[in-house]
Design a protein around this motif. Structure first.
Motif, PDB file in Angstrom:
ATOM      1  N   GLN A 185       2.567  19.612   7.319  1.00 45.23           N
ATOM      2  CA  GLN A 185       2.470  20.887   8.063  1.00 45.23           C
ATOM      3  C   GLN A 185       0.909  21.489   7.999  1.00 45.23           C
ATOM      4  O   GLN A 185       0.676  22.134   8.921  1.00 45.23           O
ATOM      5  N   ILE A 186       0.080  21.091   6.815  1.00 40.75           N
ATOM      6  CA  ILE A 186      -1.202  21.447   6.919  1.00 40.75           C
ATOM      7  C   ILE A 186      -1.943  20.313   6.702  1.00 40.75           C
ATOM      8  O   ILE A 186      -2.395  19.886   5.719  1.00 40.75           O
ATOM      9  N   PRO A 187      -2.485  19.594   7.953  1.00 41.04           N
ATOM     10  CA  PRO A 187      -3.110  18.355   7.709  1.00 41.04           C
ATOM     11  C   PRO A 187      -4.603  18.302   7.095  1.00 41.04           C
ATOM     12  O   PRO A 187      -5.130  17.459   6.575  1.00 41.04           O
ATOM     13  N   VAL A 188      -5.327  19.429   7.382  1.00 43.08           N
ATOM     14  CA  VAL A 188      -6.447  19.850   6.898  1.00 43.08           C
ATOM     15  C   VAL A 188      -6.472  20.893   5.563  1.00 43.08           C
ATOM     16  O   VAL A 188      -5.943  21.917   5.686  1.00 43.08           O
ATOM     17  N   ALA A 189      -7.059  20.324   4.447  1.00 42.25           N
ATOM     18  CA  ALA A 189      -6.720  21.066   3.268  1.00 42.25           C
ATOM     19  C   ALA A 189      -7.391  22.587   3.528  1.00 42.25           C
ATOM     20  O   ALA A 189      -8.504  22.850   4.129  1.00 42.25           O
ATOM     21  N   PRO A 190      -6.667  23.728   3.155  1.00 41.92           N
ATOM     22  CA  PRO A 190      -6.872  25.048   3.115  1.00 41.92           C
ATOM     23  C   PRO A 190      -8.163  25.337   2.231  1.00 41.92           C
ATOM     24  O   PRO A 190      -8.240  24.826   1.369  1.00 41.92           O
ATOM     25  N   ARG A 191      -9.047  26.143   2.397  1.00 34.93           N
ATOM     26  CA  ARG A 191     -10.455  26.181   1.763  1.00 34.93           C
ATOM     27  C   ARG A 191     -10.404  27.804   1.108  1.00 34.93           C
ATOM     28  O   ARG A 191     -11.237  27.745   0.207  1.00 34.93           O
ATOM     29  N   SER A 192      -9.454  28.457   1.290  1.00 31.90           N
ATOM     30  CA  SER A 192      -9.214  29.857   0.836  1.00 31.90           C
ATOM     31  C   SER A 192      -8.050  30.026   0.432  1.00 31.90           C
ATOM     32  O   SER A 192      -6.943  29.981   1.030  1.00 31.90           O
ATOM     33  N   MET A 193      -7.988  30.927  -0.674  1.00 33.54           N
ATOM     34  CA  MET A 193      -6.691  31.759  -1.062  1.00 33.54           C
ATOM     35  C   MET A 193      -6.043  32.482  -0.048  1.00 33.54           C
ATOM     36  O   MET A 193      -5.016  32.849   0.002  1.00 33.54           O
ATOM     37  N   ARG A 194      -6.928  33.015   0.748  1.00 31.04           N
ATOM     38  CA  ARG A 194      -6.639  33.844   1.824  1.00 31.04           C
ATOM     39  C   ARG A 194      -5.774  33.300   2.855  1.00 31.04           C
ATOM     40  O   ARG A 194      -5.008  33.964   3.630  1.00 31.04           O
ATOM     41  N   GLU A 195      -5.404  31.994   2.846  1.00 31.61           N
ATOM     42  CA  GLU A 195      -4.712  31.080   3.704  1.00 31.61           C
ATOM     43  C   GLU A 195      -3.127  31.636   3.348  1.00 31.61           C
ATOM     44  O   GLU A 195      -2.325  31.396   4.178  1.00 31.61           O
ATOM     45  N   LEU A 196      -3.015  32.131   1.927  1.00 32.76           N
ATOM     46  CA  LEU A 196      -1.846  32.556   1.635  1.00 32.76           C
ATOM     47  C   LEU A 196      -1.107  33.505   2.586  1.00 32.76           C
ATOM     48  O   LEU A 196       0.003  33.669   2.958  1.00 32.76           O
ATOM     49  N   TRP A 197      -1.857  34.477   3.299  1.00 31.21           N
ATOM     50  CA  TRP A 197      -1.581  35.515   4.035  1.00 31.21           C
ATOM     51  C   TRP A 197      -1.778  34.818   5.647  1.00 31.21           C
ATOM     52  O   TRP A 197      -1.527  35.932   6.485  1.00 31.21           O
ATOM     53  N   ASN A 198      -1.968  33.885   6.086  1.00 21.76           N
ATOM     54  CA  ASN A 198      -1.865  33.488   7.281  1.00 21.76           C
ATOM     55  C   ASN A 198      -0.737  33.720   8.028  1.00 21.76           C
ATOM     56  O   ASN A 198       0.347  33.118   7.385  1.00 21.76           O
ATOM     57  N   PRO A 199      -0.428  34.501   9.113  1.00 20.68           N
ATOM     58  CA  PRO A 199       0.923  34.658   9.538  1.00 20.68           C
ATOM     59  C   PRO A 199       1.390  33.193   9.995  1.00 20.68           C
ATOM     60  O   PRO A 199       2.646  33.243  10.324  1.00 20.68           O
ATOM     61  N   GLN A 200       0.649  32.237  10.375  1.00 22.85           N
ATOM     62  CA  GLN A 200       0.913  30.969  10.658  1.00 22.85           C
ATOM     63  C   GLN A 200       2.178  30.390   9.692  1.00 22.85           C
ATOM     64  O   GLN A 200       2.864  29.663   9.992  1.00 22.85           O
ATOM     65  N   TYR A 201       1.955  30.883   8.549  1.00 22.34           N
ATOM     66  CA  TYR A 201       3.028  30.324   7.502  1.00 22.34           C
ATOM     67  C   TYR A 201       4.094  31.316   7.154  1.00 22.34           C
ATOM     68  O   TYR A 201       4.592  31.375   6.091  1.00 22.34           O
TER      69      TYR A 201
END
Length: 384
Positions: A185-201
């Motif tokens: 689902q996430i082919p490119v490693a996320p670089r920030s904890m802020r990705e937890l808030w990404n509405p995509q997920y």
């Protein structure tokens, strides 16, 4: 609009998960939102049903020595416990905890049971030492400490292990608390904890149920320089941010096995990995294609240590347990089985060591827990 799992859905899931774990001591029943004492008592009830200590008798025969150990999942496997019992002709009763709050409740509650040895992170060790709950250690009875890596033998250099010239804890295992993600689902490693808030997920995020760690990692994500010493204004901002995170959550987890089951069954995309590399190992063994990353802003990390309680009935036996845990064969099992680093062998991967933020004492534990209880119970942002 996405909604977190309902109470009925959670109940059904946990009942199914419990049945799958019925042959072991690790039950996933202990989910907040409830107080740490509730979880601690629940873990003890689970132990009464399943037999804490992975098969060790819950009650020893009359006159038989008993060592009562308070530990985290994976620290005292059945064969490890059995070998110690046979060597010292004793019985070991292991009680498992699922959070720092549950550990404190078991150690500090008014009617808390008596334990001899416990495993806790350095920040908690300092807390217990200040509360006069721990006994100083006799290093002459711990010869295996000389086999540890030099940095773990330098106890004075590790914050929280010593007080007034006395040693109260011995390092055992450690891990960072990074992001675990599904590579499909996430082919490119996320670089920030802020990705937890990404509405995509939305609906595909798991978070660990802990007041202290959630406030601290969110502080890092927001760029606050002192994640363990937050101002009232910063605490309020973080509370709002954690309320916002609920939109993305599938649910909160407590135990690593529980998180693994949630991750696979509900096709989770992203997770705050409180247990770090231990969770990565569990997920990969379960067939999940996951990656693990230390965010650019840094990741929290814990160093768990063994200590002896002031109420220990047999301190020489308790010291023997700590020394046994530091035997090369026993410590190596942490890495082989749990994917955790041990204090005797150098870690293979050191690439992200510069981004590690070792957890420390926080400004106000009670305040964090009060806010967290309101967050997980559903309070709106404007109520903070």
């Amino acid at each position: 609009m996405h909604m977190m799992l309902s109470a009925d859905e959670m109940r059904c899931f946990r009942q199914s998960f419990q049945r799958r774990l019925a042959g072991a001591s690790l039950s996933a029943l202990a989910r907040l939102p409830r107080g740490g004492m509730f979880r601690a008592v629940l873990m003890l009830l689970v132990g009464a049903v399943f037999g804490l200590g992975f098969g060790s008798p819950a009650q020893a025969e009359a006159g038989e020595k008993v060592l009562r150990v308070l530990a985290w999942p994976g620290y005292a496997d059945a064969d490890v416990v059995k070998a110690f019992e046979q060597r010292y002709q004793v019985k070991v009763e292991v009680t498992l905890v699922d959070s720092d709050e549950a550990l404190w409740a078991l150690m500090h509650g008014k009617d808390a049971p008596s334990f001899d040895v416990l495993a806790a992170n350095t920040a908690e060790i300092r807390r217990y030492t200040q509360a006069n709950l721990l006994a100083p250690l006799d290093l002459s009875r711990l010869p295996n400490t000389k086999k540890q890596l030099p940095r773990f033998q330098a106890l004075d250099s590790i914050e929280g292990l010593t007080s007034a010239g006395k040693v109260y804890a011995i390092p055992f295992t450690y891990s960072s608390m990074g992001l675990i993600y599904d590579r499909k689902q996430i082919p490119v490693a996320p670089r920030s904890m802020r990705e937890l808030w990404n509405p995509q997920y939305r609906g595909k995020v798991l978070d660990f149920n802990s007041a202290q760690h959630n406030f601290s990692f969110t502080a890092l994500a927001l760029g606050y320089p002192h994640p363990f010493q937050l101002s009232a204004t910063q605490m309020r901002t973080i509370a709002h941010k954690l309320v916002d995170l609920r939109r993305n959550l599938l649910t909160y987890y407590t135990l690593p096995e529980e998180a693994t089951a949630f991750f696979i069954q509900h096709k989770v995309a992203l997770m705050f990995g409180n247990y770090g590399t231990q969770q990565v190992e569990l997920l990969r063994r379960a067939g999940a294609d996951v990656g693990y990353v230390i965010p650019d802003e840094g990741a929290l990390a814990w160093l768990d240590c063994w200590s002896i309680t002031r109420s220990a009935s047999d301190r020489p036996l308790a010291l023997a347990w700590i020394n046994y845990m530091l035997e090369p064969g026993v410590s190596a099992l942490l890495t082989q089985r749990q994917g955790l680093a041990n204090t005797l062998s150098a870690p293979v991967d050191k690439s992200d060591s510069a981004h590690i933020v070792w957890i420390g004492p926080v400004e106000d534990i009670q305040r964090r827990e009060e806010l967290w209880a309101r967050i997980v119970s559903g309070d709106r942002s404007e109520q903070f």
